[in-house]
Design a protein around this motif. Structure first.
Motif, mmCIF file in Angstrom:
data_model
loop_
_atom_site.group_PDB
_atom_site.id
_atom_site.type_symbol
_atom_site.label_atom_id
_atom_site.label_comp_id
_atom_site.label_asym_id
_atom_site.label_seq_id
_atom_site.Cartn_x
_atom_site.Cartn_y
_atom_site.Cartn_z
ATOM 1 N N PHE A 358 40.030 23.864 62.921
ATOM 2 C CA PHE A 358 41.414 23.428 63.131
ATOM 3 C C PHE A 358 41.460 22.030 63.741
ATOM 4 N N LEU A 359 40.673 21.802 64.785
ATOM 5 C CA LEU A 359 40.714 20.515 65.477
ATOM 6 C C LEU A 359 40.206 19.369 64.604
ATOM 7 N N ASP A 360 39.225 19.660 63.754
ATOM 8 C CA ASP A 360 38.713 18.620 62.861
ATOM 9 C C ASP A 360 39.763 18.157 61.860
ATOM 10 N N GLN A 361 40.740 19.011 61.565
ATOM 11 C CA GLN A 361 41.793 18.659 60.616
ATOM 12 C C GLN A 361 43.024 18.061 61.291
ATOM 13 N N LEU A 362 43.130 18.240 62.607
ATOM 14 C CA LEU A 362 44.360 17.900 63.309
ATOM 15 C C LEU A 362 44.497 16.390 63.503
ATOM 16 N N THR A 363 45.556 15.849 62.949
ATOM 17 C CA THR A 363 45.897 14.437 63.144
ATOM 18 C C THR A 363 47.218 14.371 63.899
ATOM 19 N N ALA A 364 47.578 13.173 64.345
ATOM 20 C CA ALA A 364 48.861 13.015 65.036
ATOM 21 C C ALA A 364 50.015 13.407 64.117
ATOM 22 N N GLU A 365 49.878 13.055 62.839
ATOM 23 C CA GLU A 365 50.933 13.377 61.878
ATOM 24 C C GLU A 365 51.058 14.884 61.673
ATOM 25 N N LYS A 366 49.906 15.567 61.528
ATOM 26 C CA LYS A 366 49.935 17.013 61.332
ATOM 27 C C LYS A 366 50.459 17.713 62.575
ATOM 28 N N HIS A 367 50.085 17.212 63.744
ATOM 29 C CA HIS A 367 50.569 17.778 65.000
ATOM 30 C C HIS A 367 52.093 17.728 65.057
ATOM 31 N N GLN A 368 52.667 16.604 64.701
ATOM 32 C CA GLN A 368 54.117 16.464 64.723
ATOM 33 C C GLN A 368 54.774 17.336 63.665
ATOM 34 N N GLU A 369 54.116 17.455 62.519
ATOM 35 C CA GLU A 369 54.640 18.311 61.447
ATOM 36 C C GLU A 369 54.700 19.771 61.897
ATOM 37 N N ILE A 370 53.659 20.227 62.590
ATOM 38 C CA ILE A 370 53.635 21.599 63.106
ATOM 39 C C ILE A 370 54.792 21.813 64.087
ATOM 40 N N ILE A 371 54.961 20.859 65.010
ATOM 41 C CA ILE A 371 56.038 20.963 66.001
ATOM 42 C C ILE A 371 57.399 21.014 65.309
ATOM 43 N N ASN A 372 57.603 20.157 64.329
ATOM 44 C CA ASN A 372 58.895 20.122 63.625
ATOM 45 C C ASN A 372 59.172 21.434 62.900
ATOM 46 N N ASN A 373 58.152 21.982 62.248
ATOM 47 C CA ASN A 373 58.345 23.224 61.499
ATOM 48 C C ASN A 373 58.634 24.404 62.422
ATOM 49 N N ILE A 374 57.936 24.440 63.563
ATOM 50 C CA ILE A 374 58.175 25.538 64.501
ATOM 51 C C ILE A 374 59.563 25.393 65.141
ATOM 52 N N GLN A 375 59.931 24.161 65.453
ATOM 53 C CA GLN A 375 61.263 23.927 66.018
ATOM 54 C C GLN A 375 62.346 24.366 65.035
ATOM 55 N N LYS A 376 62.148 24.034 63.776
ATOM 56 C CA LYS A 376 63.089 24.428 62.728
ATOM 57 C C LYS A 376 63.184 25.947 62.645
ATOM 58 N N PHE A 377 62.043 26.612 62.747
ATOM 59 C CA PHE A 377 62.023 28.073 62.681
ATOM 60 C C PHE A 377 62.757 28.689 63.870
ATOM 61 N N ILE A 378 62.485 28.212 65.076
ATOM 62 C CA ILE A 378 63.129 28.760 66.273
ATOM 63 C C ILE A 378 64.643 28.577 66.202
ATOM 64 N N GLU A 379 65.082 27.386 65.811
ATOM 65 C CA GLU A 379 66.515 27.102 65.750
ATOM 66 C C GLU A 379 67.218 27.899 64.661
ATOM 67 N N SER A 380 66.483 28.299 63.639
ATOM 68 C CA SER A 380 67.090 29.046 62.531
ATOM 69 C C SER A 380 67.491 30.456 62.935
ATOM 70 N N GLY A 381 66.780 31.027 63.924
ATOM 71 C CA GLY A 381 67.029 32.401 64.310
ATOM 72 C C GLY A 381 66.529 33.410 63.294
ATOM 73 N N LYS A 382 65.852 32.935 62.240
ATOM 74 C CA LYS A 382 65.327 33.824 61.204
ATOM 75 C C LYS A 382 64.122 34.593 61.750
ATOM 76 N N THR A 383 63.762 35.680 61.062
ATOM 77 C CA THR A 383 62.703 36.541 61.590
ATOM 78 C C THR A 383 61.305 36.177 61.079
ATOM 79 N N ASN A 384 61.214 35.400 59.984
ATOM 80 C CA ASN A 384 59.898 35.070 59.438
ATOM 81 C C ASN A 384 59.827 33.632 58.962
#
Length: 391
Positions: A358-384
């Motif tokens: 995981f760490l070998d693949q992690l870039t600053a761009e991917k890190h931000q992408e992960i944060i954005n996707n999780i934030q989108k998921f939390i705000e959606s209130g969806k279950t999956n």
């Protein structure tokens, strides 16, 4: 004991399954002191987490599993306190508000598939057909990352496995006795040991030919447990675990019994009826039978001659696509989950090697992408979070 509730929290199931897993036992022995130790531990955890949540402001719980004492009791106390519980893994995220939320989407497969564009449906059916045919060709690990041996090897025409008779032929496909038998919830027996005892009693009431086959890669002790059970029920014959399912289908197996195994979508492709004894991934499809309770299950088993259903292979292919591809968020945390499966061995995936991967693949761009996707998921209130995002 299985139904034990303490302070309005159902802990019996967690004690039960922790006992099986921790002590490698096929069923619970109510007379052992170590069971009392688990009960005391479970009650202590209920009290601890209730006090902790009352004294602290908790925004959410993030946890890896929702089973066993250590994990599931904190989840259940959180549900009652209306604290959101998030279960992330390398393939997606689930927001749980009650037990067994992580597999609630099984009931939505047909609905979700029906909403897809027609071209994606067509591609999904083609992919489902291609992948299940590959698995049935004898290839190992096809969309089953834990699998190291195939149950679909070549037919041995020199040796017949099943008796030559006009009787209905029934195959029992067993599960691991120790590992989370209620992982899908809704099983109509307390464990796989009790399930086999029940089938043994049913076998004695019928004139069917009964067979039992364990997983192609059985855990130590499996045959000892099965031998102990079947010594009471001589009508059930154990066949070698390396026997190909193709051979059994060719020789005339009529019905396959499982609680919720993958044979549920494998045997229908071979034209064989499957009966489940639990809530299972195929629950909304008609290519399986799904017993809702022990009474219905017994009725099915005693009336197999009347139990016939035309198998629509397109339903099987649809299920396969939904279960193994649609719900998998391939690039949520990694460049590709499917790449991971080919790049790392099972041992590396289960050990520390996956963190370096995981760490070998992690870039600053991917890190931000992960944060954005999780934030989108939390705000959606969806279950999956599936391949298409929050749902």
């Amino acid at each position: 004991m299985f139904n034990l509730t303490v302070l309005d929290t159902w802990i019996g199931i967690d004690i039960y399954e922790s006992y099986l897993a921790e002590y490698n036992q096929p069923t619970v022995d109510l007379g052992t002191p170590r069971l009392n130790d688990l009960i005391a531990k479970a009650i202590g955890l209920v009290i601890f987490w209730q006090d902790y949540f009352a004294q602290n402001k908790i925004a959410a719980i993030v946890i890896s599993h929702d089973c066993y004492i250590t994990y599931d009791i904190i989840c259940k106390v959180a549900y009652r306190a209306q604290i959101p519980v998030y279960l992330p893994n390398v393939r997606g995220i689930c927001l749980a508000k009650k037990p067994h939320s992580t597999i609630a989407h099984f009931t939505k497969y047909r609905e979700m598939f029906g909403k897809l564009p027609k071209d994606e449906q067509a591609k999904g059916l083609a992919l489902g057909r291609e992948r299940i045919e590959k698995r049935l060709s004898g290839a190992t690990g096809v969309d089953l990352p834990y699998s190291t041996k195939s149950g679909f090897g070549p037919v041995n025409d020199k040796v017949r496995v099943l008796k030559e008779s006009d009787n209905i032929k029934v195959l029992i496909c067993t599960h691991c006795f120790y590992d989370n038998p209620h992982g899908y919830g809704g099983m109509i027996f307390t464990d796989f040991y009790e399930w086999l005892l029940f089938l043994g009693k049913i076998a004695e009431k019928t004139d069917y030919d009964w067979y039992l086959k364990v997983h192609p890669d059985p855990l130590p002790g499996t045959y000892d447990i099965i031998g102990k059970i079947l010594s009471q029920f001589p009508r059930i014959e154990v066949i070698p675990h390396q026997t190909s399912h193709h051979q059994l289908a060719k020789e005339g197996i009529d019905y396959v019994l499982t609680c919720y195994g993958t044979v549920g979508h494998e045997y229908p492709v071979l034209g064989v009826q499957v009966i489940n004894a639990a809530y299972n991934p195929h629950i909304v499809y008609n290519f399986n039978w799904h017993a809702q309770n022990i009474k219905e299950y017994e009725h099915y088993l005693l009336n197999l001659k009347k139990l016939k259903e035309e198998i629509d292979l397109n339903e099987v292919y649809e299920f396969y696509y939904m279960n193994y591809y649609y719900i998998v968020a391939d690039d949520l945390f990694l460049r590709s989950y499917k790449e991971l499966l080919s790049d790392l061995s099972i041992e590396q995936r289960m050990g520390s090697g996956i963190y370096k991967y995981f760490l070998d693949q992690l870039t600053a761009e991917k890190h931000q992408e992960i944060i954005n996707n999780i934030q989108k998921f939390i705000e959606s209130g969806k279950t999956n979070y599936f391949s298409h995002g929050p749902e």
